[in-house]
Scaffold this active site. Sequence first.
Site, PDB file in Angstrom:
ATOM      1  N   HIS A   1       1.821   4.231  -3.090  1.00 22.07           N
ATOM      2  CA  HIS A   1       1.770   5.695  -2.982  1.00 22.07           C
ATOM      3  C   HIS A   1       3.062   6.318  -3.500  1.00 22.07           C
ATOM      4  O   HIS A   1       3.051   7.254  -4.310  1.00 22.07           O
ATOM      5  CB  HIS A   1       1.577   6.111  -1.518  1.00 22.07           C
ATOM      6  CG  HIS A   1       0.202   5.920  -0.982  1.00 22.07           C
ATOM      7  ND1 HIS A   1      -0.929   6.324  -1.672  1.00 22.07           N
ATOM      8  CD2 HIS A   1      -0.239   5.399   0.197  1.00 22.07           C
ATOM      9  CE1 HIS A   1      -1.996   6.042  -0.944  1.00 22.07           C
ATOM     10  NE2 HIS A   1      -1.610   5.483   0.189  1.00 22.07           N
TER      11      HIS A   1
ATOM     12  N   HIS B   1       0.832  -1.213   0.000  1.00 22.53           N
ATOM     13  CA  HIS B   1       0.000   0.000   0.000  1.00 22.53           C
ATOM     14  C   HIS B   1       0.862   1.257   0.000  1.00 22.53           C
ATOM     15  O   HIS B   1       0.669   2.162  -0.834  1.00 22.53           O
ATOM     16  CB  HIS B   1      -0.908  -0.030   1.232  1.00 22.53           C
ATOM     17  CG  HIS B   1      -1.836   1.133   1.350  1.00 22.53           C
ATOM     18  ND1 HIS B   1      -3.180   1.039   1.065  1.00 22.53           N
ATOM     19  CD2 HIS B   1      -1.618   2.423   1.726  1.00 22.53           C
ATOM     20  CE1 HIS B   1      -3.755   2.220   1.249  1.00 22.53           C
ATOM     21  NE2 HIS B   1      -2.825   3.074   1.672  1.00 22.53           N
ATOM     22  N   GLU B   2       1.825   1.328   0.913  1.00 18.53           N
ATOM     23  CA  GLU B   2       2.679   2.516   1.001  1.00 18.53           C
ATOM     24  C   GLU B   2       3.631   2.609  -0.186  1.00 18.53           C
ATOM     25  O   GLU B   2       3.910   3.706  -0.680  1.00 18.53           O
ATOM     26  CB  GLU B   2       3.461   2.506   2.315  1.00 18.53           C
ATOM     27  CG  GLU B   2       2.587   2.623   3.556  1.00 18.53           C
ATOM     28  CD  GLU B   2       1.705   3.861   3.542  1.00 18.53           C
ATOM     29  OE1 GLU B   2       2.133   4.894   2.986  1.00 18.53           O
ATOM     30  OE2 GLU B   2       0.585   3.802   4.078  1.00 18.53           O
TER      31      GLU B   2
END
Length: 225
Positions: free
Chosen positions: A30, A26-27
């Site tokens: 980004h 997820h990170e």
Amino acid sequence: MTQELADFIFKIFLFYLPLLFSLCVHEFAHGWVAKKRGDLTAFYEGRLTLNPIAHLDYLGTLILPMIFLFTNSPLFFGWAKPVPVDPRAFKHPKEDMFWVAFAGPLSNIFLALVGTFALSFLYIIHNRMNLNENFISMIEMFIYLNLLLAVFNLIPLHPLDGGKVIARFLPVRWNLFLEEHQNYSYALLILLLLLGAFHYLAKPILFTTQYLIETAQWLSQGIAN
């Protein structure tokens, strides 16, 4: 080894490892999209990696999930350290920030779909070789946790990704107001969590998870035949 310790270690493999990997992806998503859009902040700070240490938030990634597991809480959740993003590096800040924010939940949806295909092959292996069902349970939990992360992060409140996603469609003055008062929306999220409101959020996620599991079973039958 006591039975309690064995159970706790099993829960780490069943719940914590899928959550940890999903948070890292997820990170990373980004930061990767931010880099593609012109912001190298995450790259220079060593955050474009799947190494859990780089994304570790001691409370959200380690302490709180372990407390949930140790206390046998029906709630299990966590978060990672947010990837730094500098909107000033974007050519089109509002649009680019939309895609950077949306990349995190989208990565979790992608992982849930990957988990579905992986599960279909595990079903085939299980039918032919009597595979340990714990592996199947872990992938099923992996699918559920990724759907949970995607839906939760798309709630249109700051500091969640959904707050930045919806910013693409709101007037600038509204966004400034919401960002300046995000402590209140954060407190609202905590209050809703404590009151059990997310129990209702879990229902459609569980339904979708079951649908993907049934899809994996259908795929396994089609591949095997």
